[in-house]
Scaffold this active site. Structure first.
Site, PDB file in Angstrom:
ATOM      1  N   HIS A 143       6.400  15.010  76.518  1.00  0.00           N
ATOM      2  CA  HIS A 143       5.985  14.418  75.372  1.00  0.00           C
ATOM      3  C   HIS A 143       5.415  13.020  75.882  1.00  0.00           C
ATOM      4  CE1 HIS A 143       8.973  12.228  78.511  1.00  0.00           C
ATOM      5  NE2 HIS A 143       9.062  11.401  77.292  1.00  0.00           N
ATOM      6  N   HIS A 197       6.190   9.586  76.455  1.00  0.00           N
ATOM      7  CA  HIS A 197       6.138   8.380  77.242  1.00  0.00           C
ATOM      8  C   HIS A 197       5.171   8.538  78.210  1.00  0.00           C
ATOM      9  CE1 HIS A 197      10.577   7.125  75.902  1.00  0.00           C
ATOM     10  NE2 HIS A 197       9.534   7.054  75.731  1.00  0.00           N
ATOM     11  N   ASP A 201       4.972   7.487  80.915  1.00  0.00           N
ATOM     12  CA  ASP A 201       5.176   7.683  82.312  1.00  0.00           C
ATOM     13  C   ASP A 201       4.770   8.703  82.654  1.00  0.00           C
ATOM     14  OD1 ASP A 201       7.785   8.025  80.677  1.00  0.00           O
ATOM     15  OD2 ASP A 201       8.308   8.323  82.645  1.00  0.00           O
ATOM     16  N   HIS A 202       4.975   9.675  81.804  1.00  0.00           N
ATOM     17  CA  HIS A 202       4.964  11.032  81.837  1.00  0.00           C
ATOM     18  C   HIS A 202       3.403  11.829  81.825  1.00  0.00           C
ATOM     19  CE1 HIS A 202       9.081  12.417  82.086  1.00  0.00           C
ATOM     20  NE2 HIS A 202       9.058  11.548  81.349  1.00  0.00           N
ATOM     21  N   HIS A 244      14.986  13.390  72.467  1.00  0.00           N
ATOM     22  CA  HIS A 244      14.760  12.327  73.562  1.00  0.00           C
ATOM     23  C   HIS A 244      14.157  10.970  72.297  1.00  0.00           C
ATOM     24  CE1 HIS A 244      13.228  10.139  77.053  1.00  0.00           C
ATOM     25  NE2 HIS A 244      12.591  10.365  76.398  1.00  0.00           N
ATOM     26  N   ASP A 266      12.190  14.689  79.390  1.00  0.00           N
ATOM     27  CA  ASP A 266      13.307  13.992  79.100  1.00  0.00           C
ATOM     28  C   ASP A 266      13.995  14.257  77.823  1.00  0.00           C
ATOM     29  OD1 ASP A 266      11.965  12.646  80.971  1.00  0.00           O
ATOM     30  OD2 ASP A 266      11.225  10.569  80.095  1.00  0.00           O
ATOM     31  N   HIS A 274      13.490  12.523  88.455  1.00  0.00           N
ATOM     32  CA  HIS A 274      13.703  11.033  86.920  1.00  0.00           C
ATOM     33  C   HIS A 274      15.016  10.663  87.015  1.00  0.00           C
ATOM     34  CE1 HIS A 274      12.671   9.197  82.970  1.00  0.00           C
ATOM     35  NE2 HIS A 274      12.167   9.505  82.854  1.00  0.00           N
TER      36      HIS A 274
END
Ligand SMILES: [Zn+2]
Ligand SMILES: [Zn+2]
Length: 294
Positions: free
Chosen positions: A68, A70, A72-73, A168, A191, A254
């Site tokens: 996805h 976000h 941080d990914h 998510h 997530d 995570h």
């Protein structure tokens, strides 16, 4: 070069962190290897560093999968693609397949190198190169049932990667992945909250890699910070689902809040045990390795 007979399925957690910086936890990512085949799932902060720690150069990856959009990914993806290119002195590397659910992650992967145009131009000119660091972005339509999104034939049999939509929200789309190899299988949640789709995805797998949040300490935070309860996986529900699935090995990553010692780690274990899970549980540190079959 001699190929392994009966290679194992090797799962390396390249990053166990979340957006909050932690000197010991890189951003989210999972490296899955079967023989010579190497696949990276999500590319969080410092992924290239952790891949180096796992003994893998960026040029040795066969494919990247995004769950996805976000940051941080995905924040480590331009680093991975640029580093792969910088290290490819012979301009012999093929564009790296980056497989992602159609939507913002695909847009990001297609545009992320635009801001590096000047760097790419000067390196190209200075070194007299031909190639450009382009990923091969491969979108797929996320589905509420498990659907194959990629496969590769290996000397030891076929490896397939499947995806399913997870929950998510409001981050749409978000998917989890499953890798099936002749040596075994692994499901990776990305997530999500604990949901029925995860049970379908992880049905019969040897290893389940789950994003994990201990709800109890988060519930005690000021209201403004409790929104993260909306879209992460409650360790107590993870334990219940893993017990129902009878999955042999559960890997938690995570990690929120990130445990800093054995006592912190044991609270994650205690949550999943209290929920009834009796299999092997690993509260992952970066570069944790789980192997299946051989
Ligand atoms: Zn995340
Ligand atoms: Zn997320």
């Amino acid at each position: 070069m001699a190929v392994d007979t009966n290679p194992e399925l090797r799962i390396t957690i390249t990053g166990t962190g979340c957006p909050i910086p932690d000197p010991l936890r890189a951003g989210p990512g999972v490296l899955v290897q079967f023989g010579e085949l190497a696949m990276q799932f999500d590319v969080g902060r410092s992924t290239v560093q952790r891949l180096a720690g796992a003994g893998l150069w960026p040029g040795e990856l066969n494919a990247v999968f995004l769950t996805h959009h976000h940051s941080d990914h995905m924040v480590g993806l331009p680093d991975l693609i640029l580093t792969r290119w910088v290290m490819d002195r012979a301009d012999s590397g093929k564009p790296l397949p980056v497989i992602a659910p159609a939507g913002p992650a695909v847009t990001f992967a297609r545009r992320m190198l635009d801001v590096w145009t000047d760097d790419i131009a000067i390196r190209t000119e200075h070194a007299g190169r031909d190639g450009r660091p382009e990923p091969d972005v491969v979108p797929f339509d996320p589905s509420p049932s498990v659907s194959e999104v990629w496969s590769m034939a290996t000397p030891h049999g076929e490896v397939t990667v499947s995806a399913i939509s997870v929950h998510h929200e409001p981050v749409l789309p978000s998917v989890g992945y499953r890798v099936d190899t002749p040596a075994g299988s692994v499901a990776i949640s990305g997530d999500t909250i604990v949901c029925g789709e995860m049970a379908v995805l992880a049905d019969g797998v040897d290893v389940l890699v789950y994003e994990a949040m201990r709800f109890e300490p988060i519930e005690a935070l000021p209201e403004k910070r409790r929104f993260i309860l909306d879209y992460h996986a409650d360790t107590r529900l993870i334990g219940g689902q893993a017990a129902e699935l009878e999955v042999p090995t559960l890997v938690l990553t995570h990690l929120i809040p990130p445990p800093v010692d054995d006592s912190g780690r044991s609270m994650f274990v205690s949550d999943v045990r209290t929920a009834g899970y009796t299999g092997k549980v690993i509260v992952a540190d970066d570069l944790e390795v789980v192997s299946v079959g051989a």
